[in-house]
Design a protein around this motif. Structure first.
Motif, PDB file in Angstrom:
ATOM      1  N   ARG A 235       0.812  -1.212   0.000  1.00 14.58           N
ATOM      2  CA  ARG A 235       0.000   0.000   0.000  1.00 14.58           C
ATOM      3  C   ARG A 235       0.849   1.267   0.000  1.00 14.58           C
ATOM      4  N   LEU A 236       0.180   2.382  -0.323  1.00 12.97           N
ATOM      5  CA  LEU A 236       0.727   3.723  -0.174  1.00 12.97           C
ATOM      6  C   LEU A 236      -0.225   4.512   0.714  1.00 12.97           C
ATOM      7  N   LEU A 237       0.324   5.414   1.516  1.00 13.52           N
ATOM      8  CA  LEU A 237      -0.487   6.231   2.410  1.00 13.52           C
ATOM      9  C   LEU A 237      -0.229   7.707   2.129  1.00 13.52           C
ATOM     10  N   TYR A 238      -1.302   8.472   1.970  1.00  7.99           N
ATOM     11  CA  TYR A 238      -1.222   9.914   1.738  1.00  7.99           C
ATOM     12  C   TYR A 238      -1.901  10.648   2.897  1.00  7.99           C
ATOM     13  N   LYS A 239      -1.346  11.807   3.280  1.00  4.59           N
ATOM     14  CA  LYS A 239      -1.939  12.654   4.304  1.00  4.59           C
ATOM     15  C   LYS A 239      -2.222  14.032   3.713  1.00  4.59           C
ATOM     16  N   ARG A 240      -3.272  14.646   4.157  1.00  2.00           N
ATOM     17  CA  ARG A 240      -3.716  15.939   3.638  1.00  2.00           C
ATOM     18  C   ARG A 240      -2.665  17.019   3.881  1.00  2.00           C
ATOM     19  N   ASN A 241      -2.473  17.880   2.890  1.00  2.00           N
ATOM     20  CA  ASN A 241      -1.504  18.964   2.966  1.00  2.00           C
ATOM     21  C   ASN A 241      -2.200  20.242   3.445  1.00  2.00           C
ATOM     22  N   PRO A 242      -1.922  20.704   4.641  1.00  2.00           N
ATOM     23  CA  PRO A 242      -2.602  21.906   5.151  1.00  2.00           C
ATOM     24  C   PRO A 242      -2.214  23.183   4.413  1.00  2.00           C
ATOM     25  N   ASP A 243      -1.104  23.141   3.665  1.00  2.00           N
ATOM     26  CA  ASP A 243      -0.660  24.321   2.923  1.00  2.00           C
ATOM     27  C   ASP A 243      -1.257  24.400   1.521  1.00  2.00           C
ATOM     28  N   TYR A 244      -2.077  23.427   1.149  1.00  6.89           N
ATOM     29  CA  TYR A 244      -2.611  23.431  -0.212  1.00  6.89           C
ATOM     30  C   TYR A 244      -3.426  24.696  -0.453  1.00  6.89           C
ATOM     31  N   TRP A 245      -3.196  25.324  -1.583  1.00  5.30           N
ATOM     32  CA  TRP A 245      -3.714  26.665  -1.837  1.00  5.30           C
ATOM     33  C   TRP A 245      -5.197  26.735  -2.181  1.00  5.30           C
TER      34      TRP A 245
END
Length: 623
Positions: free
Chosen positions: A262-272
């Motif tokens: 698997r791959l795990l992604y976490k939300r980017n709080p800096d996303y514009w």
């Protein structure tokens, strides 16, 4: 998270007797196909995107997804030639501009833009201005974020895409043929930290399409190149790297990779990009992407609620539709909220895909001593193969009638599509026999076809082993060609090996494959259709056109792409399409109708599904 329309399949029980097809008229075939298709379509939901309007959602939850195999790298340059790597890296990068298919116009995304045309000198400048709130950020603030500047774009264009040693697919597109027979580069110039300009040596119809790009962080890729050149660039961020060290300017960070799992992604709080409440448009807090090498396993996990969405293959469709729990009205509007709606799933349908797979023939001079090279370089032979391609049989036996034959070169969404420009070499054994005879082939008493030198006609058909539907289609092609004495050996091949055969070794004979993109613009796919393209697969990277017709295609392409006026450009694009449909370097198969199932725990107000945009899952949030 946007899902592009795809179809996979495994072997189906034959639903119609193929021997009856020649006895049916075209209208009878179409009526039978429509009757079978409508029964399933009527039990699904149609919700195309006609407005591009989305409501504000709420953050939270996990999006569970899957891919078919491991990425080759986490490197953005490598991703250009490896689809799995590209999909894995997509949540971490952004494009300069975005094309609104509904309004049919380009819109700012990572940057705003301005086009300046100098008609007197036949030149064009395209000035981009980056947003002031975009950053290369690191997961959990492990390192300080770095503001994205014009240096990132200028470096990537000049030193990565523009360095021939890096082997970028975009390299050739940086040059434009000039009227005097020479070529001139499209150059880039930094104006200031946020602004940069592309200088075009000639006016071009779609400058934003030509320059729209994603790119990597210059401060990391430049250091690698200065230390070890192009090789070091390609070795940056291998699959052995800690993914948390890879910066992101997109909606997610890649934080974990377990090979084969698997791959795990976490939300980017800096996303514009934010909604009206200041929340990132990508609402799930995390994405878990399981690595699953089998479509049936994905189907099982979806039925267990362990995957959020599923694109059923034709033989899975009836079961998927039968067990669906629709939570939308048939016009696509949500039904009133009920507790039970959070269980089960809804199935959506879309019209025929923008893309179509095709069958192509190797004309690379590397194989000039092989008999098949002499056969495949004859136009009449390629045309005959098109006549032996029984598309109606493919539709009925492998797609349950849910498809349309592909007889045009451009799809209907392309503004230069013309319903009168269609393939003339359709299924007909009689026509195939005539063409083969004209090309010097004859069928002997032993039932086999021979060329004028007495060599029996036999060749391979290669396709990716992971797409089981190609196995079905290969069987149909083999059977139809056998009737004319042609022996075809089907060769299912690992996808990465197939890519290597196309891009480097060129040791294939015929191939069945599909390219994405949809060709909404006539200039899309320049690395496929123009003779010097690295994916001009039947004979790539030509120093000069090998045939008169390829030279004419190059001339038409490079002339038409510089004509802004539709009426003036149309005759060029018309001839361009006609040449490909006459020469048959590739033979399109069919465009299949597509379906997409989505778990009901997601609020579907923002969800759309159609053949132009695919499955729009970007703005989904939990109920």
């Amino acid at each position: 998270m946007k899902k592009i329309l795809t179809i996979c399949s495994s072997l189906l029980i034959l639903l119609f007797s193929c021997n009856k097809y020649p006895e049916m008229t075209l209208s009878e075939i179409e009526a039978a196909r429509a009757a079978g298709a409508n029964e399933l379509v009527e039990k699904t939901v149609s919700k195309p995107n006609t407005t591009n309007k989305f409501v504000a959602g709420k953050a939270g939850g996990t999006w569970n997804d899957s891919i078919m195999g491991d990425p080759k790298s986490f490197n953005l340059l490598v991703a250009e030639k490896d689809g799995t790597t590209a999909s894995v890296m997509a949540p971490l990068v952004q494009y300069l501009a975005d094309y609104d298919i509904i309004e049919r116009k380009w819109k700012p995304f990572l940057a705003d833009f301005e086009i300046k045309i100098d008609e007197e000198y036949d030149k064009l400048d395209l000035i981009y201005t980056l947003r002031d709130d975009v950053y290369w950020s690191f997961y959990d603030n492990a390192k300080p974020r770095v503001k994205i500047t014009s240096d990132d774009v200028v470096f990537w264009y000049n030193e990565i895409q523009g360095d021939e040693e890096c082997g970028s697919s975009a390299y050739n597109s940086q040059f434009m043929p000039m009227d005097d027979g020479t070529s001139a580069p499209i150059t880039i110039e930094k104006i200031d930290d946020r602004r940069f300009v592309f200088h075009f040596p000639k006016i071009i119809a779609e400058p934003v399409l030509s320059t729209n790009m994603s790119f990597g962080p210059a401060f990391l890729y430049r250091a690698a190149k200065e230390k070890g050149g192009a090789a070091a660039v390609k070795n940056l961020f291998t699959v052995a790297s800690d993914p948390k060290t890879i910066p992101s300017c997109g909606p997610y960070f890649l934080t974990e990779y377990t090979p084969g799992q698997r791959l795990l992604y976490k939300r980017n709080p800096d996303y514009w990009k934010k909604d009206e409440n200041g929340e990132s448009h990508y609402y799930p807090e995390e994405q878990i992407v399981q690595i699953i090498g089998d479509q049936n396993t994905s189907f099982l996990l979806f039925k267990q609620g362990k995957l959020e969405s599923f694109s059923p293959s034709p033989e899975q469709l009836e079961e998927v539709v039968k067990n669906a729990n629709c939570t939308l009205n048939l016009d696509g509007t949500p039904i009133a909220e009920k507790a039970s709606e959070k269980s089960g799933y809804t199935v959506f349908n879309a019209d025929g895909s923008m893309n179509a797979s095709f069958w192509s023939f190797n004309q690379n001079p590397k194989n000039k001593n092989e008999p098949f090279y002499e056969w495949f370089t004859k136009k009449e032979f390629r045309q005959a193969m098109s006549c032996l391609l029984n598309r109606e049989r493919i539709i009925q036996q492998t797609y349950r009638g849910l498809g349309e034959p592909t007889y045009s070169f451009f799809p209907a969404a392309n503004k230069y599509y013309d319903e009168n420009i269609i393939l003339q070499y359709r299924y007909s054994h009689a026509h195939a026999q005539k063409l083969l005879s004209e090309a010097g082939f004859s069928k002997h008493d032993d039932g086999f076809l021979y060329d004028e030198k007495g060599r029996r006609v036999e060749f391979d058909l290669t396709y990716t082993a992971s797409a089981a539907i190609f196995s079905d289609i290969a069987q149909i092609i083999t059977d139809e060609c056998k009737k004319e004495g042609i022996t075809i050996t089907a060769r299912p091949t690992d996808f990465q090996k197939l890519v290597d055969q196309l891009m480097s070794s060129y040791d294939w004979q015929t191939i069945m494959i599909g390219f994405g993109g949809g060709s909404i613009f006539p200039t899309q796919g320049s690395n496929v259709w123009v003779s010097d393209g690295n994916l001009h697969l039947w004979n790539p990277l030509q120093k000069s056109p090998a045939t008169e017709w390829e030279a004419r295609v190059d001339e038409l392409y490079h002339t038409a792409k510089c004509i802004v006026d539709y009426e003036k450009a149309k005759p060029y694009w018309d001839e361009y399409q006609k040449i490909f449909l006459e020469q048959c370097p590739i033979v399109y198969l069919i465009r299949s109708r597509s379906f997409f199932a989505l778990q009901n725990r997601w609020d579907m107000t923002n969800f759309y599904y159609d053949n132009l945009n695919g499955a729009e899952t970007t703005y989904l949030f939990l109920k």
